[in-house]
Design a protein around this motif. Structure first.
Motif, short mmCIF file in Angstrom:
data_model
loop_
_atom_site.label_atom_id
_atom_site.label_comp_id
_atom_site.label_asym_id
_atom_site.label_seq_id
_atom_site.Cartn_x
_atom_site.Cartn_y
_atom_site.Cartn_z
N THR A 23 -44.46 -10.07 -9.66
CA THR A 23 -43.48 -9.00 -9.47
C THR A 23 -43.39 -8.66 -7.98
OG1 THR A 23 -42.83 -6.76 -10.15
CG2 THR A 23 -45.18 -7.16 -9.83
N ASP A 24 -42.19 -8.24 -7.56
CA ASP A 24 -41.96 -7.98 -6.14
C ASP A 24 -40.77 -7.04 -5.99
OD1 ASP A 24 -43.02 -9.35 -3.44
OD2 ASP A 24 -40.91 -8.86 -3.19
N GLY B 170 -36.62 -17.39 -0.43
CA GLY B 170 -37.65 -18.42 -0.45
C GLY B 170 -38.29 -18.71 0.89
N TYR B 171 -38.19 -17.79 1.83
CA TYR B 171 -38.63 -18.02 3.21
C TYR B 171 -40.07 -18.56 3.28
CZ TYR B 171 -40.24 -17.04 7.96
OH TYR B 171 -40.80 -17.15 9.21
N TYR B 172 -41.01 -17.83 2.69
CA TYR B 172 -42.41 -18.23 2.86
C TYR B 172 -42.75 -19.48 2.08
CZ TYR B 172 -44.19 -14.66 5.91
OH TYR B 172 -44.44 -13.90 7.02
N ASP B 173 -42.14 -19.67 0.92
CA ASP B 173 -42.42 -20.89 0.18
C ASP B 173 -41.94 -22.11 0.96
OD1 ASP B 173 -43.33 -22.24 -2.29
OD2 ASP B 173 -41.23 -22.85 -2.38
N LYS B 174 -40.76 -22.02 1.55
CA LYS B 174 -40.24 -23.13 2.35
C LYS B 174 -41.11 -23.37 3.58
CE LYS B 174 -35.50 -22.14 0.88
NZ LYS B 174 -34.18 -21.59 1.31
N LEU B 175 -41.55 -22.28 4.22
CA LEU B 175 -42.40 -22.40 5.40
C LEU B 175 -43.69 -23.14 5.06
CD1 LEU B 175 -43.16 -19.61 7.97
CD2 LEU B 175 -45.03 -20.89 6.97
N GLY C 8 -43.79 -12.10 -3.67
CA GLY C 8 -42.86 -12.77 -2.76
C GLY C 8 -42.05 -13.83 -3.48
N SER C 9 -41.96 -15.00 -2.89
CA SER C 9 -41.16 -16.08 -3.48
C SER C 9 -41.92 -16.91 -4.50
CB SER C 9 -40.61 -16.99 -2.37
OG SER C 9 -41.63 -17.38 -1.47
N GLY C 10 -43.12 -16.44 -4.90
CA GLY C 10 -43.84 -17.04 -6.02
C GLY C 10 -44.72 -18.22 -5.68
N THR C 11 -44.99 -18.45 -4.39
CA THR C 11 -45.72 -19.64 -3.97
C THR C 11 -47.11 -19.73 -4.58
OG1 THR C 11 -44.54 -19.60 -1.87
CG2 THR C 11 -46.53 -20.97 -1.98
#
Length: 238
Positions: free
Chosen positions: A75-76, A15-20, A59-62
């Motif tokens: 999809t990823d 979830g890196y980018y979603d959290k960022l 990615g993380s679905g953001t």
């Protein structure tokens, strides 16, 4: 592609980018978070609530989970990011690891988004990607692609950003597109290609306030007549 898969799996927490993005927008001032936010807001303009939509390399679905309409598929290659997307944005949205998606997908899509992927693919992998998309996109469908606009100014901004802890993608970046080179490769495959530039220097005001950054970016867009931007947004049709 195996080196790329290792890079994405080993260098990014779940979830890196979603959290960022979530934390950066919540703070009220974050250039990096608002950079992604501005990109997603621009892409969203081309997707309606009735479209059958696929986010390829989600990615993380953001983008699906925080910007769209709870009826998309993502999809990823990263199992960790797909797990995060399912946990946080599942339900009516569906998320699959790429191997599972390729085995089971039977749908044709009105819109396919590929956001921040093609710069990491060599010519053979790009060709394979476009061939796969031919089987996924509906006859009247469109594909929306974003990739950095590798101008001298963007490269300078990229170097400065590394000083402030932004992830370094040099080891996996293969293609450094500008508008001309992106047009050339897309026009070999698609009959209709439109490319615009988004995310301009006005967004730097996000270090003071995110809303101010979006406002300034919009002003710059009209003053500069869409002729300058750090991101290329391409809309293509067969």
């Amino acid at each position: 592609m195996s080196n790329n898969e290792d890079f994405w799996n080993n260098n990014f927490e779940k979830g890196y980018y979603d959290k960022l993005i979530l934390n950066g927008l919540a703070s009220g001032r974050s250039l990096q978070a608002n950079w992604h936010n501005c990109t997603y807001l621009n892409v969203k303009k081309y997707i309606s609530s009735n479209d059958r939509h696929l986010d390829y390399a989600c990615g993380s679905g953001t983008f699906i989970g925080r910007y769209l309409y709870n009826n998309s598929i993502g999809t990823d290659i990263s199992e960790n990011q797909i797990e995060y997307a399912v946990e946080n944005f599942g339900g009516k949205n569906k998320f699959y690891k790429i191997s599972e998606f390729e085995k089971n997908n039977m749908t044709k899509y009105d819109v396919i988004t590929i956001l921040g992927l093609i710069e990491f693919l060599d010519e053979d992998d790009l060709l394979k990607l476009f061939q796969n998309l031919d089987h996924l996109i509906d006859t009247d469908g469109k594909i929306i692609i974003t990739t950095p606009n590798f101008s001298k100014i963007f490269i300078l901004v990229q170097k400065i950003s590394k000083v402030f802890g932004v992830k370094n993608y040099d080891s996996v970046t293969i293609n450094k597109f500008n508008k001309k080179s992106l047009s050339k490769i897309l026009e070999k495959k698609y009959s209709e290609v439109k490319i615009k530039k988004i995310v301009n220097p006005g967004l730097f005001a996000s270090v003071v306030n995110n809303k101010l950054g979006l406002f300034a970016e919009n002003i710059f867009k009209h003053v500069l007549f869409h002729k300058f931007g750090f991101i290329l947004l391409a809309i293509v049709k067969k």
